[in-house]
Design an enzyme around this catalytic site. Structure first.
Site, PDB file in Angstrom:
ATOM      1  N   LYS A  21       0.857  -1.209   0.000  1.00  0.00           N
ATOM      2  CA  LYS A  21       0.000   0.000   0.000  1.00  0.00           C
ATOM      3  C   LYS A  21       0.883   1.246   0.000  1.00  0.00           C
ATOM      4  CE  LYS A  21      -1.616   1.536   4.076  1.00  0.00           C
ATOM      5  NZ  LYS A  21      -1.343   2.931   4.451  1.00  0.00           N
ATOM      6  N   ASN A  22       1.898   1.258   0.852  1.00  0.00           N
ATOM      7  CA  ASN A  22       2.691   2.490   1.031  1.00  0.00           C
ATOM      8  C   ASN A  22       3.716   2.733  -0.075  1.00  0.00           C
ATOM      9  OD1 ASN A  22       1.142   3.002   3.233  1.00  0.00           O
ATOM     10  ND2 ASN A  22       2.703   2.438   4.738  1.00  0.00           N
TER      11      ASN A  22
ATOM     12  N   ARG B 268      -5.208  10.741   4.390  1.00  0.00           N
ATOM     13  CA  ARG B 268      -4.225  11.809   4.516  1.00  0.00           C
ATOM     14  C   ARG B 268      -3.096  11.672   3.489  1.00  0.00           C
ATOM     15  NH1 ARG B 268      -2.398  13.388   8.344  1.00  0.00           N
ATOM     16  NH2 ARG B 268      -0.234  13.538   7.784  1.00  0.00           N
TER      17      ARG B 268
ATOM     18  N   CYS C 178      -4.892  12.325  12.565  1.00  0.00           N
ATOM     19  CA  CYS C 178      -5.606  11.044  12.419  1.00  0.00           C
ATOM     20  C   CYS C 178      -5.509  10.377  13.775  1.00  0.00           C
ATOM     21  CB  CYS C 178      -4.994  10.206  11.308  1.00  0.00           C
ATOM     22  SG  CYS C 178      -3.521   9.364  11.821  1.00  0.00           S
TER      23      CYS C 178
ATOM     24  N   ARG D  22       0.236  14.399  13.106  1.00  0.00           N
ATOM     25  CA  ARG D  22       0.786  14.157  11.768  1.00  0.00           C
ATOM     26  C   ARG D  22       0.869  15.422  10.914  1.00  0.00           C
ATOM     27  NH1 ARG D  22      -1.179   8.510   9.664  1.00  0.00           N
ATOM     28  NH2 ARG D  22       0.715   8.670   8.441  1.00  0.00           N
ATOM     29  N   PRO D  23       1.667  16.350  11.345  1.00  0.00           N
ATOM     30  CA  PRO D  23       1.818  17.605  10.596  1.00  0.00           C
ATOM     31  C   PRO D  23       2.459  17.379   9.227  1.00  0.00           C
ATOM     32  CG  PRO D  23       3.496  17.425  12.284  1.00  0.00           C
ATOM     33  CD  PRO D  23       2.564  16.277  12.503  1.00  0.00           C
ATOM     34  N   ILE D  24       2.357  18.371   8.365  1.00  0.00           N
ATOM     35  CA  ILE D  24       3.034  18.285   7.054  1.00  0.00           C
ATOM     36  C   ILE D  24       3.934  19.508   6.847  1.00  0.00           C
ATOM     37  CG2 ILE D  24       1.322  16.839   5.878  1.00  0.00           C
ATOM     38  CD1 ILE D  24       0.231  19.582   4.741  1.00  0.00           C
ATOM     39  N   ASP D  25       4.341  20.103   7.977  1.00  0.00           N
ATOM     40  CA  ASP D  25       5.181  21.307   7.899  1.00  0.00           C
ATOM     41  C   ASP D  25       6.450  21.085   7.100  1.00  0.00           C
ATOM     42  OD1 ASP D  25       5.662  19.581  10.178  1.00  0.00           O
ATOM     43  OD2 ASP D  25       7.252  20.965  10.725  1.00  0.00           O
ATOM     44  N   LEU D  26       7.017  19.872   7.191  1.00  0.00           N
ATOM     45  CA  LEU D  26       8.291  19.621   6.490  1.00  0.00           C
ATOM     46  C   LEU D  26       8.072  19.566   4.967  1.00  0.00           C
ATOM     47  CD1 LEU D  26       9.808  16.942   8.906  1.00  0.00           C
ATOM     48  CD2 LEU D  26      10.215  19.419   8.879  1.00  0.00           C
TER      49      LEU D  26
ATOM     50  N   ASP E  90       4.950   0.616  12.036  1.00  0.00           N
ATOM     51  CA  ASP E  90       3.745  -0.046  11.520  1.00  0.00           C
ATOM     52  C   ASP E  90       3.635  -1.499  11.966  1.00  0.00           C
ATOM     53  OD1 ASP E  90       3.707   1.707   8.318  1.00  0.00           O
ATOM     54  OD2 ASP E  90       3.225   2.322  10.353  1.00  0.00           O
TER      55      ASP E  90
ATOM     56  N   LEU F 123       7.716   7.236  17.029  1.00  0.00           N
ATOM     57  CA  LEU F 123       7.332   8.060  15.877  1.00  0.00           C
ATOM     58  C   LEU F 123       6.019   8.797  16.051  1.00  0.00           C
ATOM     59  CD1 LEU F 123       9.562   6.175  14.489  1.00  0.00           C
ATOM     60  CD2 LEU F 123       8.519   6.959  12.412  1.00  0.00           C
TER      61      LEU F 123
ATOM     62  N   ARG G 232      -8.399  -0.555   4.882  1.00  0.00           N
ATOM     63  CA  ARG G 232      -7.603   0.499   4.238  1.00  0.00           C
ATOM     64  C   ARG G 232      -6.262  -0.051   3.766  1.00  0.00           C
ATOM     65  NH1 ARG G 232      -7.345   6.102   7.140  1.00  0.00           N
ATOM     66  NH2 ARG G 232      -6.016   6.270   5.334  1.00  0.00           N
TER      67      ARG G 232
HETATM   68  C1  EPZ Z   1       4.253   6.992   6.382  1.00  0.00           C
HETATM   69  O1  EPZ Z   1       3.451   8.009   6.958  1.00  0.00           O
HETATM   70  C2  EPZ Z   1       3.370   5.768   6.288  1.00  0.00           C
HETATM   71  N1  EPZ Z   1       2.221   6.058   5.424  1.00  0.00           N
HETATM   72  C3  EPZ Z   1       2.884   5.363   7.683  1.00  0.00           C
HETATM   73  O2  EPZ Z   1       2.153   4.143   7.539  1.00  0.00           O
HETATM   74  C4  EPZ Z   1       4.102   5.092   8.555  1.00  0.00           C
HETATM   75  O3  EPZ Z   1       3.677   4.791   9.862  1.00  0.00           O
HETATM   76  C5  EPZ Z   1       5.008   6.332   8.580  1.00  0.00           C
HETATM   77  O4  EPZ Z   1       5.375   6.694   7.224  1.00  0.00           O
HETATM   78  C6  EPZ Z   1       6.290   6.096   9.359  1.00  0.00           C
HETATM   79  O5  EPZ Z   1       6.986   5.024   8.812  1.00  0.00           O
HETATM   80  C7  EPZ Z   1       2.411   6.062   4.075  1.00  0.00           C
HETATM   81  O6  EPZ Z   1       3.495   5.829   3.581  1.00  0.00           O
HETATM   82  C8  EPZ Z   1       1.202   6.356   3.248  1.00  0.00           C
HETATM   83  P1  EPZ Z   1       6.215  10.434   8.333  1.00  0.00           P
HETATM   84  P2  EPZ Z   1       3.972   9.538   6.931  1.00  0.00           P
HETATM   85  O7  EPZ Z   1       6.017  11.698   7.584  1.00  0.00           O
HETATM   86  O8  EPZ Z   1       4.792   9.779   5.737  1.00  0.00           O
HETATM   87  C9  EPZ Z   1       6.597  13.722  11.721  1.00  0.00           C
HETATM   88  C10 EPZ Z   1       0.368   2.679   7.831  1.00  0.00           C
HETATM   89  O9  EPZ Z   1       0.004   2.092   8.862  1.00  0.00           O
HETATM   90  N2  EPZ Z   1       6.406  14.699  10.633  1.00  0.00           N
HETATM   91  O10 EPZ Z   1       7.380   9.571   8.005  1.00  0.00           O
HETATM   92  O11 EPZ Z   1       2.782  10.401   7.181  1.00  0.00           O
HETATM   93  C11 EPZ Z   1       5.361  12.872  11.974  1.00  0.00           C
HETATM   94  O12 EPZ Z   1       4.484  13.531  12.870  1.00  0.00           O
HETATM   95  C12 EPZ Z   1       0.760   4.135   7.903  1.00  0.00           C
HETATM   96  O13 EPZ Z   1       0.482   2.142   6.699  1.00  0.00           O
HETATM   97  C13 EPZ Z   1       6.464  16.058  10.935  1.00  0.00           C
HETATM   98  O14 EPZ Z   1       6.663  16.446  12.085  1.00  0.00           O
HETATM   99  O15 EPZ Z   1       4.903   9.567   8.218  1.00  0.00           O
HETATM  100  C14 EPZ Z   1       5.950  11.615  12.565  1.00  0.00           C
HETATM  101  O16 EPZ Z   1       6.197  11.829  13.944  1.00  0.00           O
HETATM  102  C15 EPZ Z   1       0.494   4.739   9.270  1.00  0.00           C
HETATM  103  N3  EPZ Z   1       6.286  16.955   9.925  1.00  0.00           N
HETATM  104  C16 EPZ Z   1       7.308  11.474  11.865  1.00  0.00           C
HETATM  105  O17 EPZ Z   1       7.590  12.768  11.318  1.00  0.00           O
HETATM  106  C17 EPZ Z   1       6.065  16.560   8.630  1.00  0.00           C
HETATM  107  O18 EPZ Z   1       5.923  17.437   7.743  1.00  0.00           O
HETATM  108  C18 EPZ Z   1       7.301  10.465  10.725  1.00  0.00           C
HETATM  109  O19 EPZ Z   1       6.209  10.784   9.891  1.00  0.00           O
HETATM  110  C19 EPZ Z   1       6.010  15.181   8.351  1.00  0.00           C
HETATM  111  C20 EPZ Z   1       6.194  14.263   9.367  1.00  0.00           C
END
Ligand code: EPZ
Length: 420
Positions: free
Chosen positions: A22-23, A92, A116, A121-125, A307, A329, A399
């Site tokens: 999926k990912n 998301r 969620c 789960r911010p997207i600031d980065l 995960d 995480l 999902r």
């Molecule tokens: C991906 O989510 C996966 N989803 C998640 O899988 C997985 O748990 C996660 O990576 C970590 O491995 C998909 O690939 C669709 P991140 P993602 O950005 O990209 C922080 C599942 O069960 N962060 O790597 O959203 C964030 O809060 C799902 O299949 C910021 O602070 O995760 C987290 O603490 C759940 N600012 C850490 O980074 C940002 O702009 C890692 O998040 C982005 C992230």
């Protein structure tokens, strides 16, 4: 709504075929926005999140053709650049269209994904990196409004945190940018690696694939002739079924799996008493005399994946001893704990750390899924709980797991899907 009814099982036996990841599928589908050709994709998993993203592409004017053994995505006539709240709120990962749409059209509006169940789960980065590439970003009435009228420019991006979809978004934005983009502290997950490999095979120069430093030479706005590809196997689905073998003390085999993506998971299961026969694209788990307790800290790939945390927590309830599981995480990824406690598990939570005292006798109960991986943890517990367990709200499970109850039934589990 559907729910799953499951009974305790003596043991499982046979082979489970692993579906596409999926990912990996989600960024690869978003990547088709960069294509000047029809893109052929095989091994897409049949899960809700994939259907949602394909629907989003058609809402934007793209076309999706389902053929015998593949899906063909045609975004040549894609003309809409707004990903609306109604779709984004259900998934998301829709944020993955931001980079590609912005780099192709020079403007894009995507609803803020919001948090969620497992965290804010911010997207600031993602946004900060796009601004460094020249985008002008405003947040208005819950929407990200991004413009880059002269296209995006290559930049030196350093991510403060490793972000999987953040890395994917910027890789895709950089693929069409003017100049070279360097991403430092890039995610190294196999799903990000496949995205880079497909782009490289399609003519985009990318250095450092699989490492924390990526260097992408953009096409300066020219659309890409994207090579056909087969989605890699889902390592989290595979890890979940390995836990099913371990928790029921069964010998089962996984087929169409990539063992190299499961290093940390296999090593942790070995620590807990299992042994393995590893083939080119298969893994057989051999249960040990007993399940041993363990210590887990979730971190970015190639370390132990977040995960898989919920699934291992369920397994730890059957270990002879005390296991410590630290979630590093996400701030709220222990919602499966209260449901497991209702089944009789002995777990104490202290901030981001769960202490699991096994071996606890689990009893079947009515339980509620709260998020994708928590759902699978409840299924694992149900396989070893006395009596019957009903798992509600399994839309969470759907999902990300392709036909989970069917795959478990094929190896002897007594589990069926019913209507509430
Ligand atoms: C991906 O989510 C996966 N989803 C998640 O899988 C997985 O748990 C996660 O990576 C970590 O491995 C998909 O690939 C669709 P991140 P993602 O950005 O990209 C922080 C599942 O069960 N962060 O790597 O959203 C964030 O809060 C799902 O299949 C910021 O602070 O995760 C987290 O603490 C759940 N600012 C850490 O980074 C940002 O702009 C890692 O998040 C982005 C992230």
């Amino acid at each position: 709504m559907d729910y799953l009814k499951a009974q305790r099982v003596q043991s499982l036996h046979g082979t489970i075929n692993i579906s596409g990841a999926k990912n990996a599928s989600l960024p690869l589908i978003a990547m088709t926005i960069l294509a000047k050709n029809k893109v052929s994709i095989t091994n897409l998993p049949v899960v809700t999140d994939i259907k949602t993203l394909l629907k989003l592409l058609t809402n934007l004017g793209g076309e999706v053709m389902f053929e015998e053994d593949k899906v063909v995505v045609d975004t040549i006539s894609l003309h809409e650049t707004k990903a609306t709240y109604d779709i984004v709120k259900t998934m998301r990962a829709s944020i993955l269209v931001l980079g590609p749409i912005l780099s192709r059209f020079g403007h894009c509006e995507v609803s803020l994904p919001g948090g969620c169940a497992i965290g804010q789960r911010p997207i600031d980065l993602h946004l900060k990196a796009l601004e460094q590439m020249g985008a002008i970003i405003d947040i208005k009435s819950g929407y990200i409004q991004a413009t880059a009228p002269d296209g995006l420019k290559g930049a030196n991006i350093i991510f403060d945190k490793v972000t999987v979809t953040g890395t994917a978004n910027i890789v895709m934005a950089a693929a069409l940018a003017h100049g070279v983009t360097t991403i430092t502290n890039a995610a190294r997950e196999p799903e990000v690696v496949q995205l880079c490999e497909v782009l490289e095979k399609s003519g985009i120069e990318i250095e450092g694939i699989g490492t924390a430093i990526l260097r992408i030479k953009g096409s300066a706005g020219k659309l890409i002739d994207i090579a056909s590809f087969r989605v890699i196997p889902d390592r989290i689905e595979a890890g979940t079924y390995l836990c099913a073998g371990a928790i029921t003390r069964s010998e089962i085999t996984l087929s169409n799996v990539e063992p190299r993506h499961l290093g940390a998971v296999i090593s942790k299961l070995e620590e807990m008493g299992s042994s393995f026969t590893i083939g080119e694209d298969s893994i057989t788990i051999h249960p040990g005399e007993e399940i041993l307790p363990t210590k887990i800290i979730t971190q970015e790939y190639p370390a132990f994946p977040t995960d898989m945390q919920a699934q291992f927590l369920a397994l730890a309830t059957q270990a002879n001893g005390v296991s410590i599981i630290e979630e590093r995480l996400f701030e709220n990824r222990f919602m499966h704990v209260s449901e497991l406690q209702r089944m009789g598990a002995e777990i104490t939570l202290n901030g981001h750390t769960a202490t699991v005292t096994g071996k606890s006798k689990l009893s079947g109960a009515d339980v509620m899924a709260t998020d994708l991986r928590a759902s699978s943890a409840l299924v694992l517990a149900a396989l070893v709980a006395d009596g019957e367990t009903n798992i509600h709200r399994i839309y969470h499970l759907d999902r990300g797991y392709d036909a989970l109850e069917k795959k478990l039934r094929c190896v002897g589990a007594n589990i069926k899907r019913l209507k509430e």
